[in-house]
Design an enzyme around this catalytic site. Structure first.
Site, mmCIF file in Angstrom:
data_model
loop_
_atom_site.group_PDB
_atom_site.id
_atom_site.type_symbol
_atom_site.label_atom_id
_atom_site.label_comp_id
_atom_site.label_asym_id
_atom_site.label_seq_id
_atom_site.Cartn_x
_atom_site.Cartn_y
_atom_site.Cartn_z
ATOM 1 N N ASP A 50 0.871 -1.173 0.000
ATOM 2 C CA ASP A 50 0.000 0.000 0.000
ATOM 3 C C ASP A 50 0.911 1.226 0.000
ATOM 4 O OD1 ASP A 50 -1.848 1.972 0.421
ATOM 5 O OD2 ASP A 50 -2.546 1.209 2.362
ATOM 6 N N ASP B 52 -17.728 3.643 0.601
ATOM 7 C CA ASP B 52 -16.407 3.373 1.183
ATOM 8 C C ASP B 52 -16.560 3.073 2.689
ATOM 9 O OD1 ASP B 52 -13.578 3.369 1.547
ATOM 10 O OD2 ASP B 52 -13.350 4.786 -0.103
ATOM 11 N N ASP C 240 -10.601 -3.921 -0.485
ATOM 12 C CA ASP C 240 -9.488 -2.965 -0.500
ATOM 13 C C ASP C 240 -8.452 -3.409 0.543
ATOM 14 O OD1 ASP C 240 -8.053 -0.673 -1.033
ATOM 15 O OD2 ASP C 240 -9.463 0.705 -0.087
ATOM 16 N N ARG D 123 -7.900 -4.555 -4.706
ATOM 17 C CA ARG D 123 -6.726 -3.718 -4.959
ATOM 18 C C ARG D 123 -5.479 -4.577 -5.123
ATOM 19 N NH1 ARG D 123 -5.161 1.169 -1.044
ATOM 20 N NH2 ARG D 123 -4.326 -0.546 0.193
ATOM 21 N N ASP E 74 -4.411 4.186 -5.424
ATOM 22 C CA ASP E 74 -4.595 5.597 -5.074
ATOM 23 C C ASP E 74 -3.737 6.505 -5.935
ATOM 24 O OD1 ASP E 74 -6.299 4.533 -3.286
ATOM 25 O OD2 ASP E 74 -4.996 4.784 -1.546
ATOM 26 N N HIS F 108 -13.662 7.938 -8.735
ATOM 27 C CA HIS F 108 -13.456 7.802 -7.295
ATOM 28 C C HIS F 108 -12.681 9.011 -6.798
ATOM 29 C CE1 HIS F 108 -13.032 6.056 -3.414
ATOM 30 N NE2 HIS F 108 -11.842 5.517 -3.555
#
Ligand SMILES: *[C@@H]1O[C@H](CO)[C@@H](O)[C@H](O)[C@H]1NC(C)=O
Ligand SMILES: *[C@@H]1O[C@H](CO)[C@@H](O)[C@H](O)[C@H]1NC(C)=O
Length: 937
Positions: free
Chosen positions: A277, A422, A535, A595, A611, A669
């Site tokens: 991440d 979310d 996610d 993700r 992201d 998004h």
């Protein structure tokens, strides 16, 4: 959703400058990476033990020896010009992890034929029409793969193979202090890996007693206990005659991979595959991101080859190039090639597991897609709604907010299929729950959206809040469903809910339990129009090393997290999708967005590029990123439209919608801190342009759906680099900002501000390309400069293709099911064209039992035909053909005559536009399932 929001806020500088590289290891900070990367090409230390070669049916087995240990090797010949090399320790101290979840069942072996066996090598032939061969050279050990008698892939030809066998800690020997250059050389060559475990040189003065502590590795405040000691392995893989390699996503980097080592290296670090991440990731960088697909394609004008390094541990890949020396090659009598060939040399190394490499020998790009899909499975046909447009935001605050979004789309006649929620929709970040103050009646909300034909997606992450009374946590803690820490307790880390534990998706039983949580009775307030977003499943652990899980955490079967890290994330969408299917009694197709991903993820749903940021660079980067991901099997992929972080200006937002509408997965998004930016919130002129981009997607959904159908059959990506369709055209090899949708549409989204023209390369000297808006005709094999406005991106239909569309503006795909079809026939230089259309009920699995329809269209010599493309299909569509456009027709016809299959004929009204060479055939009004001809005379 990014991990570091909370943590980085304490560190303002880092969040301003973007990615904090200090959170992530460089190769030299990862001991195994450094050990392997430091190896120099030389004769391999490994050799085949004489007399151990055993040639069986579909496999050659042998024993390998280096100076320290025995290994077993196998070359397994598989169907369709594919082979597998597996090397493991002969008698490992601990079992070594072999990745099975990537594969869609056991690969099918193919018989082999012994061609030659000497004291030095063995050569076997296999594959389709005997075109493929493998040569195992005994000393130094190497394996070459040949296609049509040419070496296309060589393994260990540079002698970088390494295999750190498990050993007992007491065997660790310490060096005398500060070796000279010469003795350093000597000891690397002669003694192997133990020495590499040494602390840095300055500590050589007082070596500690060899204990388990020697085996630990620290990174920042984190200790990796490495109870089994070092276990890395590596291998070099070269591609003779090749100057372009692709794949190994996910990196925010170019489509054609850059050199990372040696002369001309562009990057100083190897490409890294370790699901992470990464907060505000940087572009043009080989750093690891959220997903890992260890598949690389090598391509030149003659042939394409690919390799799949089936390993789920942290992996790094160096890419360099060289000229193959004629001397070495001529030693190998089987080599037929020129004296000096350029080649790409790659070096792969992983922290644990075994050496398990699949080699796919093509020889053309489409062969590689089929060969890889045979191993890891194709993308199953997604439900239609999931390839339409999605509106997401972190967060829609409450039920009223969701209704407001729905109304915004309604009031402005903009289609949308799915609205997303979310993490804030949950009760305290407890997944499978609702914040009832904000969402007092989620069923009512879901039903209301469904009354408009709209679905919803909620987020369900793999970290579970450790809170008494939370049913998921109660089950997971009492039934032992969590990943364990190295001491055997539940692994406990920090994520959105605070103190959390992680479901161990590597266990089939635990996946089954998870799937049950998706049932309507377990997931209260859910309905069958609710789908799922997984996610943070790298997994993201806010206070873990590199924001992920400790490698010495323990999984089902006593495997370490180290062994399974890259495959872990994929197993969550697998379980989630199975739960959705079970929820509908096996009737409906699932939809899950993940993700994290790995080889094989295509079987379980879509992924997105995480992201990204609302800047032009990230928009531009979405093209090579999605192309790389698609090349390696995962075609159902997209990038957040508009950019996740920061606020796009209206020009960037328009351009992003225009790009997203022409990418495989299309979702807007935005981050919590950004301004609301739903399309209907903008000025009329901005709103209309965004609306037009969304409408362009909806009208072409029949075409996209047909492309997904082909992906489900042959693994071919929907979004393709130009070289996939023009494999011998070198000018296409490094193009990455333009691409083909299927083989019929060429897109080059505008990715710069304020442009009034945009250069586009149109491939194929014999091809014709038509701009889809003004129908201008261009010949291929040239770069053109197209004038563009804010309403226009370069988009071309290829002469020779037929594209089906639906032109009615609707709320969602649900209302479009039976809408009439328009067919656009674009003629090539021979005045002909071909195309097809796949249809079914768009949501269920009934297509598995024959409820589908495939039409083949053709136009030649003034005659259009529609024929059944698959007589096994029994789906009856209500859609009619309402119009056929023929582009590139130069003479006005006198008559246009329709003939039905029963022989009845009818003259059709038509309109001819001479300045645009376009014939519009009106109202054939034939059911799409019928055979018919139209003759233009
Ligand atoms: C042929 O089929 C069409 C459409 O199904 C129908 O309208 C027409 O009457 C049929 N003609 C003959 C001659 O059977
Ligand atoms: C021909 O088609 C173009 C593009 O659709 C249009 O702009 C033009 O007005 C048409 N010409 C005539 C004579 O209808």
């Amino acid at each position: 959703m990014h991990a570091l929001h909370l943590i980085i806020s304490a560190c303002a500088v880092a969040s301003v400058i973007g990615v904090d590289r200090n959170n992530f290891k460089t190769c030299s900070e990862s001991s195994f990476c450094k050990r392997n990367r430091d190896l120099e090409p030389k004769d391999s230390r490994f050799h085949v033990v004489p007399g151990t070669i055993n040639i069986g049916s579909g496999r050659v087995t042998f024993e390998l020896l280096n100076d320290e240990a025995s290994f077993v090797g196998e070359v397994i010949t598989l169907v369709d010009n594919t082979a597998r090399l597996m090397i493991n320790e002969k008698a490992p101290l601990h079992p070594r992890y072999v990745v099975k979840d990537s594969l869609d069942g056991e690969p099918k072996t193919a018989p082999l034929k012994l061609e030659e066996q000497t004291d030095a090598s063995v050569r076997v032939n296999f594959g389709s029409e005997g075109r493929a061969s493998a040569v195992i050279v005994f000393k130094p050990f190497r394996v070459d793969f040949l296609m049509d008698k040419e070496i296309v892939t060589s393994l260990n030809s540079r002698g970088l193979m390494n295999f750190e066998h498990y050993r007992k800690p007491a065997l660790v020997q310490h060096d005398p202090p500060a070796p000279t250059e010469a003795t350093e050389e000597h000891h690397e060559g002669e003694e192997g890996q133990e020495n590499h475990e040494q602390p840095p040189a300055e500590e050589h003065q007082a070596p500690p007693e060899p204990t388990y502590e020697d085996w630990t590795e620290t990174y920042k405040s984190h200790t990796d206990h490495r109870p089994k000691g070092p276990s890395s392995l590596g291998m070099d893989i070269s591609f003779p005659g090749v100057e372009h390699v692709y794949g190994i996503p996910e990196h925010a980097d170019s489509l054609a991979l850059k050199l990372t080592k040696g002369n001309g290296a562009h990057h100083s670090e190897p490409y890294r595959l370790y699901n992470l991440d990464v907060f505000e990731y940087e572009l043009n960088n080989p750093m690891a991101l959220y997903g890992s697909i260890p598949v690389m394609m090598a391509h030149n004008a003659q042939h394409s080859t690919s390799v799949f390094w089936n390993n789920a541990a942290e992996t790094w890949i160096d890419v360099s190039n060289s000229l193959a020396k004629s001397g070495i090659l001529s030693m190998l009598s089987y080599f037929h090639g020129s004296d000096e060939t350029p080649q790409i040399d790659t070096h792969w190394f992983s922290e644990s597991g075994i050496i398990d490499v699949f080699v796919m020998l093509g020889p053309k790009p489409h062969d590689l897609f089929r060969q890889y899909a045979a191993l890891t499975g194709p993308t199953p046909l997604p439900p239609m709604f999931s390839i339409a447009y999605h509106q997401c935001r972190w967060n829609y605050n409450d039920q009223e907010d969701v209704y407001g979004v729905n109304k915004g789309y309604e009031d402005h006649d903009i289609p949308v299929d799915v609205i997303w929620l979310d993490i804030e929709h949950t009760d305290g970040k407890k997944y499978f729950t609702w914040d009832v103050a904000k969402f007092p009646n989620s069923k009512e909300m879901l039903d209301k959206l469904w009354s408009y034909g709209r679905r919803m997606v909620t987020i369900v992450d793999p970290h579970i809040k450790r809170e008494d009374g939370y049913h998921i946590h109660s089950d997971a803690s009492s039934q032992g469903l969590y990943i364990k820490n190295h001491n055997g307790g539940d692994y406990d880390g920090w994520c959105w809910p605070g103190s959390s534990s992680w479901i161990d998706f590597t266990s089939p039983d635990i996946r089954k339990w998870w799937a049950e949580q998706l049932s309507l009775s377990r997931y209260s307030g859910s309905t069958t129009s609710l789908f799922t977003w997984n996610d943070m499943n790298e997994p993201s652990v806010f206070n873990g090393p590199e924001i992920t899980m400790h490698k010495d955490a323990k999984h089902h079967g006593d495997w370490e997290h180290r062994d399974v890290h890259n495959v872990y994330g994929m197993l969550q969408p697998q379980a989630t999708g199975e739960g959705q299917v079970a929820r509908s009694g096996g009737r409906d197709r699932p939809f899950v967005l993940s993700r994290a991903f790995f080889a094989g993820s295509q079987r379980f749903g879509a992924i997105w590029t995480g992201d990204n940021t609302a800047d032009w660079g990230h928009l531009k980067a979405s093209m090579p990123m999605l192309l790389s991901i698609g090349l390696t099997g995962l075609t159902f992929a997209g990038a957040d439209v508009g950019g996740f972080f920061k606020n796009p200006d209206s020009e960037l937002l328009i351009r992003w919608y225009q790009a997203g509408a022409h990418q495989p997965f299309f979702r807007a998004h935005a981050h919590l801190d950004t301004k609301r930016r739903e399309p209907y919130l903008h000025d009329e002129n901005v709103m209309q342009r965004i609306r037009n981009a969304i409408l362009a997607r909806y009208s072409r959904l029949p075409f996209w759906y047909t492309l997904y159908y082909h992906a489900s059959k042959t693994g071919v990506p929907t979004m393709r680099p130009l070289w996939v369709e023009f494999p011998s055209e070198e000018a296409t090899f490094s193009l990455e900002e333009e691409y083909l949708i299927g083989s019929a549409l060429l897109a080059k989204p505008v990715t710069e501000a304020g442009v009034s023209s945009w250069d586009v390369y149109l491939p194929g000297k014999d091809e014709v390309w038509y701009a889809t808006d003004d129908l201008s005709r261009y010949t291929g094999g040239q770069t053109i400069t197209l004038s563009v406005t804010l309403d226009r991106i370069p988009l071309f239909q290829r002469g020779g293709s037929i594209i089906p569309t639906k032109e009615r503006i609707r709320r969602s795909t649900v209302q479009m099911l039976n809408d009439p079809l328009t067919l656009t026939v674009a003629l090539n230089n021979q005045g002909s064209a071909k195309g097809d259309l796949y249809m079914d009920d768009e949501t269920t699995f009934d297509h598995h039992s024959g409820k589908y329809l495939l039409r083949n269209f053709e136009f030649t010599a003034g005659k259009f035909t529609s024929r059944n493309g698959d007589t096994a299909g029994s789906y009856r569509s209500e859609s009619w053909v309402q119009r056929i456009d023929v582009i590139g027709i130069t003479a006005q016809p006198a008559t246009v005559t329709l003939t039905l299959s029963n022989g009845s004929q009818r003259q059709l009204a038509f309109y001819f536009n001479a300045s645009h060479s376009r014939l519009v055939i009106r109202k054939p009004d034939v059911n799409i399932g019928e055979d018919f001809d139209i003759v233009i005379a």
